[in-house]
Motif scaffolding. Structure first.
Motif, PDB file in Angstrom:
ATOM      1  N   ASP A   1       1.057  -0.891  -0.167  1.00  0.00           N
ATOM      2  CA  ASP A   1       0.085   0.495   0.125  1.00  0.00           C
ATOM      3  C   ASP A   1       0.757   1.200  -0.066  1.00  0.00           C
ATOM      4  N   GLU A   2       1.853   0.920   0.253  1.00  0.00           N
ATOM      5  CA  GLU A   2       2.734   2.091   0.137  1.00  0.00           C
ATOM      6  C   GLU A   2       3.074   2.680  -1.141  1.00  0.00           C
TER       7      GLU A   2
ATOM      8  N   ASP B   1       2.914  -8.157   1.629  1.00  0.00           N
ATOM      9  CA  ASP B   1       3.009  -6.585   2.539  1.00  0.00           C
ATOM     10  C   ASP B   1       2.122  -6.923   4.233  1.00  0.00           C
TER      11      ASP B   1
ATOM     12  N   MET C   1       1.267  -5.253   6.980  1.00  0.00           N
ATOM     13  CA  MET C   1       0.374  -4.356   7.628  1.00  0.00           C
ATOM     14  C   MET C   1      -0.218  -3.405   6.316  1.00  0.00           C
TER      15      MET C   1
HETATM   16 CA    CA Z   1       2.005  -1.436   4.614  1.00  0.00          CA
END
Ligand code: CA
Length: 240
Positions: free
Chosen positions: A18-19, A61, A63
């Motif tokens: 998500d980054e 990932d 998180m």
């Molecule tokens: Ca993350």
């Protein structure tokens, strides 16, 4: 689109991350290394993408928005044994036993070097390929000097037959089916004994000890069945 032949098949990765800054750099780097990359930016998108396309490996990932990486891993494992590498951020509490239990193949911690990540990806894929070769030969398992004929319930070490009891056979079979991979105590107990497991947790160790006495050159310095302290056991891939 680059021209490629059939045997130059590129590896297809699902990158769940998500980054945004991370996604761009990683995609460019992985493309350069010969991987095709699809991106999912949250856990739900990961599950959706996974069910609608086929991938050679998932880089996951931990998180994530919407659905956590652990739950994505659990969901994928309900229907697939695709290799999964879990990525965690520095400082995140990572329970290695739990990750192996839910079926992750390996994990890396951010920040990592691209070279390290690529090495891990290739190692997991190689391990899986070996595993598939074993699967393909169906009921004959062969790792190093150990050969197991599952149908005939016979096991040979360097050509010499060794007599195994039922649970010992099941335990060695499970280890041989997963060479190079750590199997947790919980997984071994569950798969070999299931609800039959009675007594203390030493039962597993007693069986490992007896297997070592049968298959190891020196049971005190085992080359095949390694203890992974606090986690479980691993059947080593032999070099020869
Ligand atoms: Ca993350």
């Amino acid at each position: 689109m680059s021209k490629r032949t059939e045997n130059e098949k590129r590896i297809r990765l699902l990158l769940v991350e998500d980054e945004e800054s991370f996604v761009d750099a990683l995609t460019i780097g992985l493309n350069r290394e010969g991987f095709d990359v699809d991106i999912a930016r949250d856990g739900q998108e990961a599950i959706n993408r996974f069910t609608s396309a086929s991938y050679d490996l998932v880089l996951l990932d931990l998180m994530l928005p919407k659905v956590s990486g652990l739950d994505v891993c659990r969901t994928i494992r309900l229907s697939s044994d695709v290799p999964i590498i879990i990525v965690s951020a520095k400082g995140e509490e990572v329970d290695m036993v739990l990750m192996l239990e839910i079926g992750a193949d390996d994990y890396v911690t951010k920040p990592y070097r691209l070279r390290e990540l690529v090495a891990r990806i290739r190692a997991v894929l190689r391990r899986r390929e070996n595993h598939e070769v074993l699967d393909a030969s169906d009921e004959l398992l062969e790792v190093g000097p150990i050969r197991m004929d599952v149908d005939a319930r016979r096991c040979f070490v360097s050509g010499e037959e060794v007599k195994l009891r039922k649970k010992e056979f099941a335990l060695l079979r499970l280890l041989l089916e997963n060479p190079g991979r750590v199997l947790t105590r919980e997984v071994l107990i569950d798969r070999v004994w299931g609800n039959d497991y009675v007594g203390d947790t030493k039962t597993l160790d007693v069986h490992i000890k007896r297997l070592r006495s049968l298959i190891e050159h020196d049971p005190k310095a085992p080359e095949h069945i390694s203890t992974v302290r606090g986690v479980g056991y691993r059947f080593e891939l032999t070099k020869s």
